[in-house]
Design a protein around this motif. Structure first.
Motif, short mmCIF file in Angstrom:
data_model
loop_
_atom_site.label_atom_id
_atom_site.label_comp_id
_atom_site.label_asym_id
_atom_site.label_seq_id
_atom_site.Cartn_x
_atom_site.Cartn_y
_atom_site.Cartn_z
N GLN A 21 0.59 -1.23 0.04
CA GLN A 21 -0.11 0.00 0.03
C GLN A 21 0.89 1.41 0.00
OE1 GLN A 21 -3.75 -1.31 2.62
NE2 GLN A 21 -3.66 0.59 2.04
N SER A 22 2.08 1.18 0.04
CA SER A 22 3.01 2.27 -0.35
C SER A 22 2.92 3.34 0.77
CB SER A 22 2.93 3.15 -1.41
OG SER A 22 3.34 2.40 -2.64
N VAL A 23 2.90 2.57 2.04
CA VAL A 23 2.71 3.33 3.25
C VAL A 23 4.22 4.03 3.61
CG1 VAL A 23 2.53 3.11 5.86
CG2 VAL A 23 1.01 1.87 4.31
N ARG A 24 4.12 5.37 3.98
CA ARG A 24 5.31 5.99 3.87
C ARG A 24 6.13 5.93 5.22
NH1 ARG A 24 7.16 8.59 0.51
NH2 ARG A 24 8.49 10.34 1.65
N THR A 25 5.54 5.60 6.54
CA THR A 25 6.11 5.27 7.53
C THR A 25 5.80 4.08 8.40
OG1 THR A 25 6.35 7.73 8.07
CG2 THR A 25 6.50 6.50 9.85
N ILE A 26 6.44 3.28 8.51
CA ILE A 26 6.07 1.90 9.25
C ILE A 26 7.05 1.85 10.60
CG2 ILE A 26 6.01 -0.43 9.08
CD1 ILE A 26 6.23 -0.12 5.99
N VAL A 27 6.04 1.60 11.70
CA VAL A 27 7.02 1.48 12.84
C VAL A 27 6.52 0.18 13.49
CG1 VAL A 27 6.76 2.56 15.25
CG2 VAL A 27 6.46 4.10 13.55
N LEU A 28 7.57 -0.68 13.88
CA LEU A 28 7.36 -1.82 14.29
C LEU A 28 7.91 -1.92 15.65
CD1 LEU A 28 9.65 -3.98 11.62
CD2 LEU A 28 7.10 -3.81 11.67
N HIS A 29 7.07 -2.55 16.53
CA HIS A 29 7.42 -2.26 18.14
C HIS A 29 7.59 -3.74 18.46
CE1 HIS A 29 5.84 -1.73 22.36
NE2 HIS A 29 6.92 -0.87 22.10
N ASP A 30 8.41 -3.74 19.52
CA ASP A 30 8.74 -4.97 20.14
C ASP A 30 10.02 -5.74 19.17
OD1 ASP A 30 7.28 -4.59 22.54
OD2 ASP A 30 5.74 -5.39 21.55
N THR A 31 10.97 -5.09 18.65
CA THR A 31 11.77 -5.79 17.86
C THR A 31 12.96 -6.55 18.54
OG1 THR A 31 12.77 -3.47 17.60
CG2 THR A 31 11.15 -4.06 15.86
N THR A 32 13.13 -6.30 19.83
CA THR A 32 14.01 -7.01 20.44
C THR A 32 13.77 -7.88 21.43
OG1 THR A 32 14.29 -5.35 22.30
CG2 THR A 32 15.74 -4.85 20.70
N SER A 33 12.34 -8.12 21.77
CA SER A 33 11.79 -8.76 22.74
C SER A 33 10.72 -9.79 22.33
CB SER A 33 11.00 -8.03 23.94
OG SER A 33 9.94 -7.35 23.27
N TRP A 34 10.29 -9.83 21.06
CA TRP A 34 9.35 -10.67 20.46
C TRP A 34 9.89 -11.51 19.29
CZ3 TRP A 34 4.89 -13.03 22.48
CH2 TRP A 34 4.47 -12.27 23.91
N TRP A 35 9.84 -12.68 19.10
CA TRP A 35 10.46 -13.43 17.59
C TRP A 35 9.92 -12.78 16.62
CZ3 TRP A 35 6.98 -15.24 21.27
CH2 TRP A 35 5.69 -15.63 20.93
N GLY A 36 8.59 -12.77 16.26
CA GLY A 36 8.10 -12.12 15.03
C GLY A 36 8.70 -10.75 14.65
N PRO A 37 8.62 -9.94 15.43
CA PRO A 37 9.14 -8.54 14.95
C PRO A 37 10.70 -8.56 14.78
CG PRO A 37 7.49 -8.09 16.66
CD PRO A 37 7.76 -9.58 16.47
N ARG A 38 11.42 -9.34 15.84
CA ARG A 38 12.79 -9.52 15.71
C ARG A 38 13.56 -10.39 14.46
NH1 ARG A 38 14.02 -12.01 20.54
NH2 ARG A 38 13.64 -14.07 19.69
N GLY A 39 12.48 -11.44 14.15
CA GLY A 39 13.09 -12.02 12.68
C GLY A 39 12.74 -11.30 11.71
N LEU A 40 11.75 -10.32 11.44
CA LEU A 40 11.49 -9.47 10.58
C LEU A 40 12.57 -8.54 10.32
CD1 LEU A 40 9.80 -8.46 8.07
CD2 LEU A 40 8.55 -7.06 9.85
#
Length: 167
Positions: A99-118
């Motif tokens: 969808q060409s979202v200009r700003t994407i914020v990922l939360h929990d990138t150090t503590s959860w396997w899904g965001p960290r893996g991505l």
């Protein structure tokens, strides 16, 4: 941003800040997506939290599974903090890219396997690095912001436009 998607609203802590930004900017609406399956959260809790702060008019609560919910056609900012399983994180992220979202914020990138893996994959994806600036904040549970790079066409330097040979 005019349109913000927040995946994973729960009790509205992050929603409150996104709504406050809309208020301060004088523009914007937050679509707060959640199925409210975590204990202690509900659509009514979210609405009450926002109403207490006088910010409920900036938020549209949307109840359901983030992979099945229709998003607005144009989304300017996405805050991804819902189901942290790999399937959900990757699917929501790909939806943002499509969808060409200009700003994407990922939360929990150090503590959860899904965001960290991505995030591990994003660090090595040269095509993605060409499209987005990536800022990582590894404090606490971790936060990563991806901002679409400006795409400008190359200037055309012609003799007609610059007859003296310099700009």
């Amino acid at each position: 941003p005019d349109t913000i998607i927040e995946v994973g609203s729960w009790r509205g802590h992050s929603t409150l800040w996104l709504a406050r930004a809309c208020h301060e900017n004088g523009v914007g609406r937050v679509y707060a997506l959640d199925n409210w399956s975590l204990a202690g959260g509900s659509p009514q809790t979210l609405v009450d939290t926002l109403a207490d702060a006088g910010l409920d008019r900036y938020v549209v609560p949307v109840n359901g599974d983030s992979l099945a919910i229709e998003w607005p056609p144009v989304v300017n900012l996405a805050f991804l903090d819902g189901n942290h399983g790999r399937l959900y994180v990757e699917s929501e992220f790909q939806r943002c890219v499509q969808q060409s979202v200009r700003t994407i914020v990922l939360h929990d990138t150090t503590s959860w396997w899904g965001p960290r893996g991505l995030l591990d994959e994003l660090r090595t994806d040269s095509g993605l690095r060409e499209r987005y600036d990536i800022a990582e904040f590894p404090v606490g549970d971790g936060l990563t912001v991806l901002q679409a790079k400006e795409t400008k066409s190359a200037p055309k330097f012609t003799e007609a436009a610059y007859p003296f040979g310099y700009i």
